[in-house]
Write a protein that holds these residues in place. Structure first.
Motif, PDB file in Angstrom:
ATOM      1  N   LEU A 126       0.650  -1.162   0.043  1.00 18.22           N
ATOM      2  CA  LEU A 126       0.123  -0.037   0.086  1.00 18.22           C
ATOM      3  C   LEU A 126       0.774   1.421  -0.100  1.00 18.22           C
ATOM      4  O   LEU A 126       1.723   1.304   0.698  1.00 18.22           O
ATOM      5  CB  LEU A 126      -0.777  -0.089   1.382  1.00 18.22           C
ATOM      6  N   GLY A 127       0.866   2.116  -0.944  1.00 19.58           N
ATOM      7  CA  GLY A 127       1.388   3.343  -0.933  1.00 19.58           C
ATOM      8  C   GLY A 127       0.676   4.583  -0.577  1.00 19.58           C
ATOM      9  O   GLY A 127      -0.220   4.723  -0.850  1.00 19.58           O
ATOM     10  N   VAL A 128       1.371   5.333   0.275  1.00 19.30           N
ATOM     11  CA  VAL A 128       0.574   6.424   0.811  1.00 19.30           C
ATOM     12  C   VAL A 128       1.615   7.839   0.674  1.00 19.30           C
ATOM     13  O   VAL A 128       2.815   7.598   1.135  1.00 19.30           O
ATOM     14  CB  VAL A 128       0.380   6.283   2.455  1.00 19.30           C
ATOM     15  N   VAL A 129       1.198   8.756   0.327  1.00 20.58           N
ATOM     16  CA  VAL A 129       1.874  10.032   0.068  1.00 20.58           C
ATOM     17  C   VAL A 129       2.041  10.864   1.303  1.00 20.58           C
ATOM     18  O   VAL A 129       0.942  11.142   1.975  1.00 20.58           O
ATOM     19  CB  VAL A 129       1.460  10.999  -1.051  1.00 20.58           C
ATOM     20  N   ALA A 130       2.959  10.833   2.059  1.00 23.03           N
ATOM     21  CA  ALA A 130       3.037  11.359   3.546  1.00 23.03           C
ATOM     22  C   ALA A 130       4.719  11.857   3.517  1.00 23.03           C
ATOM     23  O   ALA A 130       5.406  11.082   3.731  1.00 23.03           O
ATOM     24  CB  ALA A 130       2.868  10.380   4.593  1.00 23.03           C
ATOM     25  N   ASP A 131       4.738  13.081   3.797  1.00 22.71           N
ATOM     26  CA  ASP A 131       5.976  13.923   4.382  1.00 22.71           C
ATOM     27  C   ASP A 131       6.051  13.479   5.849  1.00 22.71           C
ATOM     28  O   ASP A 131       5.254  13.897   6.927  1.00 22.71           O
ATOM     29  CB  ASP A 131       5.902  15.217   3.976  1.00 22.71           C
ATOM     30  N   THR A 132       7.218  12.784   6.162  1.00 15.36           N
ATOM     31  CA  THR A 132       7.300  12.548   7.636  1.00 15.36           C
ATOM     32  C   THR A 132       7.540  13.621   8.441  1.00 15.36           C
ATOM     33  O   THR A 132       7.456  13.716   9.591  1.00 15.36           O
ATOM     34  CB  THR A 132       8.741  11.594   7.829  1.00 15.36           C
ATOM     35  N   ALA A 133       7.831  14.729   7.926  1.00 18.46           N
ATOM     36  CA  ALA A 133       8.239  16.152   8.751  1.00 18.46           C
ATOM     37  C   ALA A 133       6.885  16.861   8.800  1.00 18.46           C
ATOM     38  O   ALA A 133       6.721  17.806   9.455  1.00 18.46           O
ATOM     39  CB  ALA A 133       9.102  17.118   7.884  1.00 18.46           C
ATOM     40  N   PHE A 158       8.358  11.397  15.300  1.00 23.13           N
ATOM     41  CA  PHE A 158       6.908  11.490  15.358  1.00 23.13           C
ATOM     42  C   PHE A 158       6.488  10.221  14.441  1.00 23.13           C
ATOM     43  O   PHE A 158       5.423   9.722  14.863  1.00 23.13           O
ATOM     44  CB  PHE A 158       6.562  12.817  14.595  1.00 23.13           C
ATOM     45  N   THR A 159       7.135   9.639  13.619  1.00 26.44           N
ATOM     46  CA  THR A 159       6.784   8.488  12.942  1.00 26.44           C
ATOM     47  C   THR A 159       6.489   7.316  14.068  1.00 26.44           C
ATOM     48  O   THR A 159       5.587   6.817  13.882  1.00 26.44           O
ATOM     49  CB  THR A 159       7.847   8.043  12.007  1.00 26.44           C
ATOM     50  N   ILE A 160       7.534   7.304  14.804  1.00 31.47           N
ATOM     51  CA  ILE A 160       7.495   6.301  15.612  1.00 31.47           C
ATOM     52  C   ILE A 160       6.432   6.679  16.933  1.00 31.47           C
ATOM     53  O   ILE A 160       5.442   5.763  17.214  1.00 31.47           O
ATOM     54  CB  ILE A 160       8.854   6.072  16.545  1.00 31.47           C
ATOM     55  N   GLN A 161       6.347   7.692  17.270  1.00 40.38           N
ATOM     56  CA  GLN A 161       5.469   8.201  18.339  1.00 40.38           C
ATOM     57  C   GLN A 161       3.888   8.125  17.827  1.00 40.38           C
ATOM     58  O   GLN A 161       3.078   7.561  18.690  1.00 40.38           O
ATOM     59  CB  GLN A 161       5.406   9.755  18.621  1.00 40.38           C
ATOM     60  N   LYS A 162       3.668   8.311  16.572  1.00 41.12           N
ATOM     61  CA  LYS A 162       2.286   8.438  16.191  1.00 41.12           C
ATOM     62  C   LYS A 162       1.842   6.548  15.634  1.00 41.12           C
ATOM     63  O   LYS A 162       0.765   6.279  15.624  1.00 41.12           O
ATOM     64  CB  LYS A 162       2.169   9.333  14.903  1.00 41.12           C
ATOM     65  N   ALA A 163       3.021   6.059  15.551  1.00 45.45           N
ATOM     66  CA  ALA A 163       2.803   4.581  15.212  1.00 45.45           C
ATOM     67  C   ALA A 163       2.820   3.550  16.134  1.00 45.45           C
ATOM     68  O   ALA A 163       1.925   2.658  16.101  1.00 45.45           O
ATOM     69  CB  ALA A 163       3.944   4.027  14.115  1.00 45.45           C
ATOM     70  N   SER A 164       3.165   4.098  17.272  1.00 42.27           N
ATOM     71  CA  SER A 164       3.358   3.441  18.270  1.00 42.27           C
ATOM     72  C   SER A 164       1.814   2.847  18.875  1.00 42.27           C
ATOM     73  O   SER A 164       1.829   1.563  19.296  1.00 42.27           O
ATOM     74  CB  SER A 164       4.026   4.180  19.597  1.00 42.27           C
ATOM     75  N   PRO A 165       1.014   3.379  19.043  1.00 41.15           N
ATOM     76  CA  PRO A 165      -0.165   2.810  19.355  1.00 41.15           C
ATOM     77  C   PRO A 165      -0.762   1.689  18.591  1.00 41.15           C
ATOM     78  O   PRO A 165      -1.435   0.705  19.078  1.00 41.15           O
ATOM     79  CB  PRO A 165      -1.347   3.635  19.462  1.00 41.15           C
ATOM     80  N   LEU A 166      -0.206   1.649  17.463  1.00 41.01           N
ATOM     81  CA  LEU A 166      -0.663   0.485  16.338  1.00 41.01           C
ATOM     82  C   LEU A 166       0.284  -0.728  16.618  1.00 41.01           C
ATOM     83  O   LEU A 166      -0.017  -1.806  15.949  1.00 41.01           O
ATOM     84  CB  LEU A 166      -0.723   1.095  15.020  1.00 41.01           C
ATOM     85  N   ILE A 167       1.421  -0.440  17.122  1.00 39.69           N
ATOM     86  CA  ILE A 167       2.384  -1.548  16.989  1.00 39.69           C
ATOM     87  C   ILE A 167       2.188  -2.572  18.125  1.00 39.69           C
ATOM     88  O   ILE A 167       1.656  -2.596  19.424  1.00 39.69           O
ATOM     89  CB  ILE A 167       3.738  -1.011  17.597  1.00 39.69           C
ATOM     90  N   ALA A 226       0.323  14.912   8.051  1.00 38.66           N
ATOM     91  CA  ALA A 226       0.396  13.802   7.071  1.00 38.66           C
ATOM     92  C   ALA A 226       0.655  12.398   7.869  1.00 38.66           C
ATOM     93  O   ALA A 226       0.113  11.445   7.479  1.00 38.66           O
ATOM     94  CB  ALA A 226       1.470  14.132   6.056  1.00 38.66           C
ATOM     95  N   LEU A 227       1.469  12.552   8.954  1.00 41.93           N
ATOM     96  CA  LEU A 227       1.701  11.280   9.565  1.00 41.93           C
ATOM     97  C   LEU A 227       0.277  10.947  10.158  1.00 41.93           C
ATOM     98  O   LEU A 227       0.056   9.612  10.430  1.00 41.93           O
ATOM     99  CB  LEU A 227       2.715  11.680  10.759  1.00 41.93           C
ATOM    100  N   ASP A 228      -0.527  11.630  10.736  1.00 39.88           N
ATOM    101  CA  ASP A 228      -1.825  11.280  11.455  1.00 39.88           C
ATOM    102  C   ASP A 228      -2.566  10.644  10.369  1.00 39.88           C
ATOM    103  O   ASP A 228      -3.305   9.621  10.567  1.00 39.88           O
ATOM    104  CB  ASP A 228      -2.588  12.572  11.986  1.00 39.88           C
ATOM    105  N   ALA A 229      -2.804  11.137   9.032  1.00 44.95           N
ATOM    106  CA  ALA A 229      -3.520  10.655   8.084  1.00 44.95           C
ATOM    107  C   ALA A 229      -2.977   9.141   7.676  1.00 44.95           C
ATOM    108  O   ALA A 229      -3.600   8.338   7.498  1.00 44.95           O
ATOM    109  CB  ALA A 229      -3.466  11.625   6.860  1.00 44.95           C
TER     110      ALA A 229
END
Ligand SMILES: NC(=O)c1ccc[n+]([C@@H]2O[C@H](COP(=O)([O-])OP(=O)(O)OC[C@H]3O[C@@H](n4cnc5c(N)ncnc54)[C@H](OP(=O)(O)O)[C@@H]3O)[C@@H](O)[C@H]2O)c1
Length: 248
Positions: free
Chosen positions: A55-62, A117-126, A66-69
């Motif tokens: 699955l490809g998602v356009v998202a600038d990690t900065a 923030f990639t890790i912080q926002k991904a964390s609840p899903l891990i 975009a990270l929330d989406a």
């Protein structure tokens, strides 16, 4: 091998280089993979090449919105993550005296803030027993005149791996970083170097050549797998013998 059957992996910056090679590897071993990048066309192209389990998602990690989406899209489609490869990064190979505030902000925004923030926002899903791998760089282990800013960002994210290994231990999530050496990717293409510069670089590497993205992907897959279940808070240098081998 099917180490990742039934697993879901997020790879930021998965449209080329080490991120794309790792996506290929994890898919070949059974994973579903979400790749990101800033450029829609590159995201579309890479997703098409990777096939139906990508699955490809356009998202600038900065960009935190975009990270929330991105995390919402992952939550809706997969409900969980087993692996996060925080790989997206930018090079800033500028002499110390010439670095501007804009250079500083742009580099730190992607290489530090983006990873954090990639890790912080991904964390609840891990999920429990999940694994996070951060792409740092050999440059965090050595001083090099044109790499002051870049190296500082990579040292920061290796430190993040250590502290998050402790922070996420109660959830049995391991966090490690990797420090690739000179890897032949669009960020640092071997072919773009002049003969003299290329020879000067390869002359310092015990392997005598640049690394290939696939050689990083095998290491990331190992660290992300259950086979690395007792490796946590570490940095794995994958550099063909650049940092530690002193050539006579
Ligand atoms: N090549 C080397 O010698 C080397 C050595 C040590 C460490 N590294 C590190 O390895 C990582 C991968 O680099 P690579 O060499 O494989 O380079 P690459 O082929 O240029 O890949 C970089 C990827 O990151 C994406 N990206 C860049 N900024 C992004 C952002 N803000 N948000 C989302 N995606 C972003 C790029 O896509 P878009 O441009 O479309 O966004 C691309 O998919 C980087 O962190 C780099 O610092 C590289």
């Amino acid at each position: 091998m099917t180490r990742f059957t039934g697993k879901t992996a997020l790879i930021t910056g998965g449209t080329s280089g080490m991120g794309l090679a790792t996506a290929h590897r994890l898919i070949a071993e059974g994973a579903h993979v979400i790749i990101t990048g800033r450029t829609p066309q590159r995201v579309d192209q890479a997703t098409a090449v990777l096939g139906p389990r990508a699955l490809g998602v356009v998202a600038d990690t900065a960009d935190l919105q975009a990270l929330d989406a991105l995390m919402n899209a992952i939550s809706t489609r997969f409900g969980r993550l087993d692996v996060v490869f925080a790989n997206a990064g930018v090079g800033a190979f500028i002499p110390f005296a010439d670095i501007t505030e804009t250079d500083f902000d742009q580099t730190v925004d992607v290489n530090v803030k983006g990873v954090f923030f990639t890790i912080q926002k991904a964390s609840p899903l891990i999920a429990e027993n999940g694994s996070i791998v951060i792409n740092a760089s050999w440059t965090l282990h050595r001083g090099n005149g044109v790499l002051t800013l870049y190296s500082a960002t990579k040292a920061a994210v290796h430190n993040l791996a250590r502290t998050l290994a402790a922070d996420l231990a109660p959830r049995a999530i391991r966090v490690n970083s990797i420090s690739p050496g000179y890897i032949d990717t669009p960020m640092y293409p071997a072919a773009a170097l002049g003969e003299t510069e290329a020879a000067a670089i390869t002359g310092r590497i015990a392997a005598g050549r640049f690394g290939r993205p696939e050689e990083i992907a095998t290491a990331v897959a190992f660290l992300a797998s259950h086979e690395a279940s007792y490796i946590n808070g570490q940095d794995l240098v994958i550099d063909g013998g650049l940092v530690n081998a002193i050539l006579a």
